[in-house]
Write a protein that holds these residues in place. Structure first.
Motif, short mmCIF file in Angstrom:
data_model
loop_
_atom_site.label_atom_id
_atom_site.label_comp_id
_atom_site.label_asym_id
_atom_site.label_seq_id
_atom_site.Cartn_x
_atom_site.Cartn_y
_atom_site.Cartn_z
N THR A 213 -10.65 -8.15 3.07
CA THR A 213 -10.89 -7.44 1.80
C THR A 213 -11.52 -6.08 2.03
OG1 THR A 213 -13.02 -8.61 1.60
CG2 THR A 213 -11.10 -9.60 0.52
N GLY A 214 -12.40 -5.98 3.04
CA GLY A 214 -12.97 -4.67 3.35
C GLY A 214 -11.90 -3.69 3.80
N GLY A 215 -11.05 -4.17 4.73
CA GLY A 215 -9.94 -3.31 5.17
C GLY A 215 -9.02 -2.94 4.03
N LEU A 216 -8.74 -3.94 3.14
CA LEU A 216 -7.89 -3.64 1.99
C LEU A 216 -8.55 -2.64 1.05
CD1 LEU A 216 -6.49 -7.19 1.14
CD2 LEU A 216 -5.27 -5.26 2.17
N GLY A 217 -9.88 -2.76 0.90
CA GLY A 217 -10.59 -1.79 0.07
C GLY A 217 -10.50 -0.39 0.65
N PRO A 236 -7.33 4.57 8.00
CA PRO A 236 -7.99 3.58 8.86
C PRO A 236 -7.06 2.41 9.18
CG PRO A 236 -8.72 3.33 6.59
CD PRO A 236 -7.82 4.53 6.61
N HIS A 237 -7.46 1.67 10.27
CA HIS A 237 -6.82 0.39 10.67
C HIS A 237 -5.36 0.56 11.08
CE1 HIS A 237 -10.45 -1.28 9.01
NE2 HIS A 237 -10.12 -0.92 7.76
N THR A 238 -4.92 1.74 11.42
CA THR A 238 -3.52 1.90 11.87
C THR A 238 -3.30 1.32 13.26
OG1 THR A 238 -4.07 4.13 12.68
CG2 THR A 238 -3.15 3.95 10.46
N ASN A 239 -4.41 1.07 13.99
CA ASN A 239 -4.27 0.53 15.36
C ASN A 239 -4.19 -0.98 15.38
OD1 ASN A 239 -6.85 0.25 14.44
ND2 ASN A 239 -7.86 0.76 16.38
N ALA A 241 -2.64 -4.77 14.86
CA ALA A 241 -1.28 -5.31 15.03
C ALA A 241 -0.94 -6.35 13.97
CB ALA A 241 -1.14 -5.92 16.43
N ASN A 242 -1.81 -6.57 12.99
CA ASN A 242 -1.55 -7.58 11.96
C ASN A 242 -0.99 -6.92 10.70
OD1 ASN A 242 -3.77 -6.20 11.11
ND2 ASN A 242 -5.20 -7.90 11.23
N GLU A 243 -0.96 -7.71 9.60
CA GLU A 243 -0.41 -7.20 8.35
C GLU A 243 -1.23 -6.03 7.81
OE1 GLU A 243 -0.86 -10.24 9.10
OE2 GLU A 243 1.08 -11.27 8.95
N LEU A 244 -2.57 -6.07 8.01
CA LEU A 244 -3.40 -4.95 7.57
C LEU A 244 -3.02 -3.68 8.30
CD1 LEU A 244 -5.77 -4.25 5.71
CD2 LEU A 244 -7.31 -4.71 7.61
N GLY A 245 -2.76 -3.80 9.61
CA GLY A 245 -2.28 -2.64 10.36
C GLY A 245 -0.94 -2.16 9.86
N ALA A 246 -0.04 -3.10 9.51
CA ALA A 246 1.27 -2.71 8.97
C ALA A 246 1.11 -1.95 7.65
CB ALA A 246 2.15 -3.94 8.77
N MET A 247 0.17 -2.46 6.79
CA MET A 247 -0.09 -1.75 5.54
C MET A 247 -0.68 -0.36 5.80
SD MET A 247 -1.60 -4.85 3.19
CE MET A 247 -1.90 -3.75 1.84
N ALA A 248 -1.56 -0.27 6.78
CA ALA A 248 -2.15 1.02 7.12
C ALA A 248 -1.07 1.98 7.63
CB ALA A 248 -3.25 0.85 8.17
#
Length: 605
Positions: A213-217, A236-239, A241-248
């Protein structure tokens, strides 16, 4: 559920998993507890069946006659009383009346315990006998421990199985408090471990959910800033390898798109400025060209109108560098036509003088011929004068023939000049048609541009907010195409009017050429007539010479001279009439001042 935040949804999933884990743990504990108690129950049943097996063995010896029933029962009961199992288990036996027949240490053997009951009123012996006679069953009751206090009872389960041949029920009992204690302790350990795992799971879930949630925020904030065209923000979080990185990474791609859109907007603004400048230049150029074309059409139309009125002194003014050649060709054609008509006019004057001489000479010849017929006596005296006159007539006729030939040549040159003028007017007409075709092509290009601008506006409208810039450009291009089409139609209308005037000029030049051809034909006829006069004068000269040689043939020669004089008179009259018509036709044209001065000098000389 759809309106819940992602954090609540994730914690709800964790809560559901915890509840499921608790339910599974509860059922597992119940299953384990039931298994433990089942083992205790099975052990009692097996031991009781073993005791019954002992009685069956002795009963078989009884049946075989090896032992009496009393011996077999005593031996079997002795063996059953001696059977033990851990921790404090033992076997007992009662007959159907409740009398104890086997017990460890033979305690209470022979006594009746049918009405024996625990503190809760459970008649345990009676219930065991009833359960045994049913084929074997368990009975729960409370009883004191042998090594415990007398006032404290513990839960106990008994199993009894009847041996019908002897009418005896064998059973055993086992305390359950140790199992309860074991199960409780095991449940405590399991619950403690489960609570530890639960707390650890909650901590890990909190950390994981907080990270998500922090990364999503952070991504949400980045998306909002990207939506506000912040192209310098570090996503942020472009590095990861998960879905959060994909969204970034997708957010970074969106930022790149926004950066490209911003650069495209700047490029479109520059292009729009360039298009506006080019459009203004095109408009000014088109206005200048329209003004020049209008000036050309007006100037040439005025000159042609004056030519149609017979004014050959007209000249085309300055038409600009683009139409300098047209102006030169037009002025040259008019100048040559004017010069040709001047020559024709001058030669016509000479013809007029010559025809007067011829007519006067013909009249004199006729008079002399008549006088010769009446006065032959004056032939010798008049012969010299007639010879001189005839010689002069012949020379004048030759001179007139030469002049008429010259006029005929000039008329042919005038025909060439008129033909060139007609060709020049045809070229003007073709140029006007080519300009009309070019205007048609411009109109078609404007129509296609308008259509493309309309399609671009439709596509820009489909694109939504990102296509507003394209919609503005498409609207500007469409307006430019419409203005170009309107200007092309105006130019086309002016070219059409100019073409009509050029047609009129061509018709007028054609009529002029036809008139000049008629003049040339008449001059040719005059040339033939003058040539005939010259030949006649030559014959007259020969005749006069013959008269000088032989006066005897004077009468015949005089008759011939009379006939020839009449022909000459008729030819002179015809020549006079043709010369008058030619002069009248040429007088219809107005020539320049220099031409008129040259004509006056010619007439004076």
């Amino acid at each position: 559920m759809k309106n819940m935040s992602l954090t609540r949804q994730l914690f709800a999933v964790v809560a559901i998993l915890v509840c499921g884990f608790a339910a599974v743990l509860y059922f597992q504990m119940r299953t384990s507890s039931h298994s433990i108690f089942s083992q205790r129950y099975d052990m009692q049943r097996i031991l009781t069946e073993s005791a019954v097996g002992v009685m069956k063995a002795y009963h078989e010896r009884e049946v075989k006659g090896e032992m009496t029933r009393a011996e077999a029962q005593a031996a079997a009961f002795e063996a059953i009383s001696a059977m033990r199992y851990v921790p404090d288990g033992y076997l007992f036996a009662y007959d159907y009346a409740g009398n104890r027949v086997a017990f460890p240490g033979k305690a209470g053997v022979g006594k009746n315990f049918y009405d024996l009951a625990d503190k809760f009123g459970v008649r345990l012996v009676a219930d065991l006998i009833a359960a045994g006679r049913k084929g074997g069953d368990f009975t729960l009751y409370h009883w004191t421990r042998p090594d415990g206090p007398a006032d404290e009872t513990f839960p106990k389960v008994g199993y009894a199985l009847a041996f019908e041949p002897w009418g005896v029920v064998v059973g055993t009992g086992a305390y359950l408090d140790d199992l309860h204690t074991f199960v409780a302790n095991d449940a405590k350990k399991t619950v403690t471990a489960a609570l530890f795992v639960l707390v650890l799971t909650l901590v890990v879930a909190y950390r994981v959910i907080g990270g998500i949630t922090g990364g999503l925020g952070e991504l949400r904030s980045a998306l909002l800033r990207v939506a506000e065209d912040d192209t310098d923000l570090a996503i942020p979080h472009t590095n990861r390898a998960n879905e959060l990185g994909a969204m970034a990474k997708a957010t970074a791609v969106l930022q790149d798109k926004a950066r490209e859109r911003k650069a495209m907007a700047l490029a479109q603004a520059a292009q729009q400025q360039e298009l506006d400048g080019e459009r203004q230049n095109n408009l000014l150029r088109q206005q200048e060209e329209s003004r020049q074309q209008a000036l050309v059409v007006s100037t040439i139309g005025t000159a042609l109108a004056r030519m149609a009125e017979g004014d050959l002194a007209v000249r085309c003014g300055d038409l600009g560098p683009a139409y300098a050649q047209l102006r030169g060709n037009f002025n040259d054609a008019v100048a040559r036509l004017e010069e040709a008509l001047l020559r024709v006019r001058l030669k016509s004057g000479d013809i007029g003088i010559s025809k007067e001489d011829i007519r006067h000479a013909s009249r004199e010849l006729a008079n002399r011929t008549e006088q010769q017929a009446a006065n032959l006596e004056e032939t010798s005296a008049a012969l010299d004068e007639l010879t001189v006159a005839i010689r002069q007539t012949a020379e004048g006729a030759r001179e007139a023939a030469n002049r008429v030939q010259t006029v005929s040549n000039e008329a042919r040159e005038s025909d060439d000049v008129v033909n060139k003028a007609m060709d020049a007017m045809s070229n003007i007409e073709r140029s006007a048609e080519e300009i009309a075709k070019i205007i048609g092509v411009i109109d078609e290009i404007a129509f296609q541009t308008n259509l493309l601008a309309l399609n671009a506006g439709v596509e820009a409208a489909r694109a939504g907010e990102s296509g507003k810039g394209f919609a503005v450009v498409a609207q500007e291009v469409r307006e430019l195409a419409q203005r170009s089409a309107a200007a092309a139609r105006q130019i086309k209308e002016q070219i059409a009017r100019s073409s009509d005037q050029v047609h009129q000029g061509v018709d007028l030049v054609g009529k002029t050429g036809a008139a000049l051809k008629r003049i040339s034909s008449q001059i040719t006829e005059a040339n033939d007539a003058v040539a005939g006069i010259a030949a006649s004068a030559q014959e007259q000269d020969t005749t006069l010479r013959a008269i000088s040689t032989s006066l005897n043939q004077l009468d015949t020669a005089t008759q011939k001279n009379a006939a020839m004089a009449q022909d000459t008179t008729r030819s002179a009259e015809q020549l006079s009439s043709d010369a008058s018509d030619l002069l009248h036709l040429i007088e219809g044209f107005r020539l320049g001042a220099q031409v008129r001065e040259g004509e006056q000098l010619r007439m004076a000389s």
